[in-house]
Design an enzyme around this catalytic site. Sequence first.
Site, mmCIF file in Angstrom:
data_model
loop_
_atom_site.group_PDB
_atom_site.id
_atom_site.type_symbol
_atom_site.label_atom_id
_atom_site.label_comp_id
_atom_site.label_asym_id
_atom_site.label_seq_id
_atom_site.Cartn_x
_atom_site.Cartn_y
_atom_site.Cartn_z
ATOM 1 N N ILE A 1 0.826 -1.212 0.000
ATOM 2 C CA ILE A 1 0.000 0.000 0.000
ATOM 3 C C ILE A 1 0.861 1.264 0.000
ATOM 4 O O ILE A 1 1.994 1.242 0.489
ATOM 5 C CB ILE A 1 -0.958 -0.021 1.227
ATOM 6 C CG1 ILE A 1 -1.911 1.181 1.226
ATOM 7 C CG2 ILE A 1 -0.205 -0.124 2.549
ATOM 8 C CD1 ILE A 1 -3.060 1.058 2.225
ATOM 9 N N CYS A 2 0.296 2.329 -0.582
ATOM 10 C CA CYS A 2 0.915 3.657 -0.537
ATOM 11 C C CYS A 2 2.178 3.699 -1.411
ATOM 12 O O CYS A 2 2.074 3.538 -2.621
ATOM 13 C CB CYS A 2 1.188 4.033 0.922
ATOM 14 S SG CYS A 2 1.509 5.784 1.196
ATOM 15 N N ALA A 3 3.342 3.914 -0.823
ATOM 16 C CA ALA A 3 4.575 3.907 -1.621
ATOM 17 C C ALA A 3 5.147 2.501 -1.748
ATOM 18 O O ALA A 3 6.065 2.268 -2.547
ATOM 19 C CB ALA A 3 5.612 4.826 -0.995
ATOM 20 N N TYR B 1 0.477 5.286 -3.986
ATOM 21 C CA TYR B 1 0.301 6.691 -3.617
ATOM 22 C C TYR B 1 0.667 7.518 -4.858
ATOM 23 O O TYR B 1 1.648 7.206 -5.539
ATOM 24 C CB TYR B 1 1.213 7.062 -2.440
ATOM 25 C CG TYR B 1 0.804 8.356 -1.789
ATOM 26 C CD1 TYR B 1 -0.329 8.410 -0.993
ATOM 27 C CD2 TYR B 1 1.537 9.524 -1.987
ATOM 28 C CE1 TYR B 1 -0.736 9.608 -0.397
ATOM 29 C CE2 TYR B 1 1.129 10.726 -1.410
ATOM 30 C CZ TYR B 1 -0.006 10.759 -0.606
ATOM 31 O OH TYR B 1 -0.416 11.937 -0.030
ATOM 32 N N SER C 1 -2.692 -0.785 -3.099
ATOM 33 C CA SER C 1 -3.647 0.234 -2.679
ATOM 34 C C SER C 1 -2.936 1.580 -2.568
ATOM 35 O O SER C 1 -1.715 1.660 -2.699
ATOM 36 C CB SER C 1 -4.309 -0.175 -1.369
ATOM 37 O OG SER C 1 -5.357 0.701 -1.024
#
Lengths: 206, 206
Positions: free
Chosen positions: A122-124, A143, A172
Amino acid sequence: MLSPLVSSVARRFYCSSRMVGKNAFIVLAEGAEEMEFVVSADILRRAGIKVCVAGLKGTDPVKCSRDVYIKPDLSFDEALKNGPYDVVVLPGGPAYKVLAQSSEVGALLKEQEKANRLIAAICAAPVVLKSHGIGAGKEVTSYPSVKGEFEGTSYKYNESSNVVVDGNVVTSRGPGTAYEFALEIVKILLDEAASQKVADALLWKK
Amino acid sequence: MLSPLVSSVARRFYCSSRMVGKNAFIVLAEGAEEMEFVVSADILRRAGIKVCVAGLKGTDPVKCSRDVYIKPDLSFDEALKNGPYDVVVLPGGPAYKVLAQSSEVGALLKEQEKANRLIAAICAAPVVLKSHGIGAGKEVTSYPSVKGEFEGTSYKYNESSNVVVDGNVVTSRGPGTAYEFALEIVKILLDEAASQKVADALLWKK
């Protein structure tokens, strides 16, 4: 408080227990986004999945991205001994750079991919997959600030979905999509009803 | 890892720093709901609010409701010395029973109420307010399972809103409403724009 010895034994048992259902390995490194980490660990445990919080550098409390200190259950190496795991989860935050450069993380992800077991980032953290050559050609999200990392690669970048599932890879977008991310993992490892049951108990509505 | 001495000094400075803006005191006790705790701490820090994580029983890592271990910044008593705080935040989870019985928590909340400073409680933690006679007559919400605690009292129970603000008391419903809860605290202590800026960075959409 349990004595250090009892506590250590109890935690190892907890991490290695596979008596019921599925298990998860969550990597915790300095700079991890604490919401993405905690939401994942908490929601998976609520669903009955056995979660091991594996500290990349050992078991000392880890300073997360907004200065919350979280203590891993086991060191990365100790946690590996209790594998294989049904899912490896990578939280985002500045920790992604450390994970992207870690040969141990790379080896774990390659083994996970080879066995077609789940990998969730998720994210980075989806950048970590790219760095270790995991899931090439698959559809991913991340992200927005690291979207450029996927330009000119074989990955198909999705910028409209909060959670993207392509085969064994789940990605995500950020802290605000962490609930959907973790609930999707529960849905894949268990089923829709199990995921909905946890969402209801959280009073979570998408 | 910083040496214990340097680390202690650095953390105390962090907790006591009021050079810019507002400050927050978040109580951490065994059994706290880790998502509600972390989402609050992280979002308030993202907004530039100085957050002190105060361990009710000291600074050893605290076992939260889903077995995530979080290390407080300071003990409750040490953290008090750096007050007053613009907001006292009470996460939910089974920890609420400990908070409800704590005379130290009661004294802090009474002082906070007397000075008309903000008090914020989520999930089962609004029961802590009732136990210590805080906010009597005000409109509140909580996790549905503890709604009965407010029956036959002077509180006005709201079961349709995710976050309820009545004067200096903010209450919210559960883990799935934690983002809205924390963003509302930011809005009250700073302003709507500051809250929206954090929400945007999280990729959070209500």
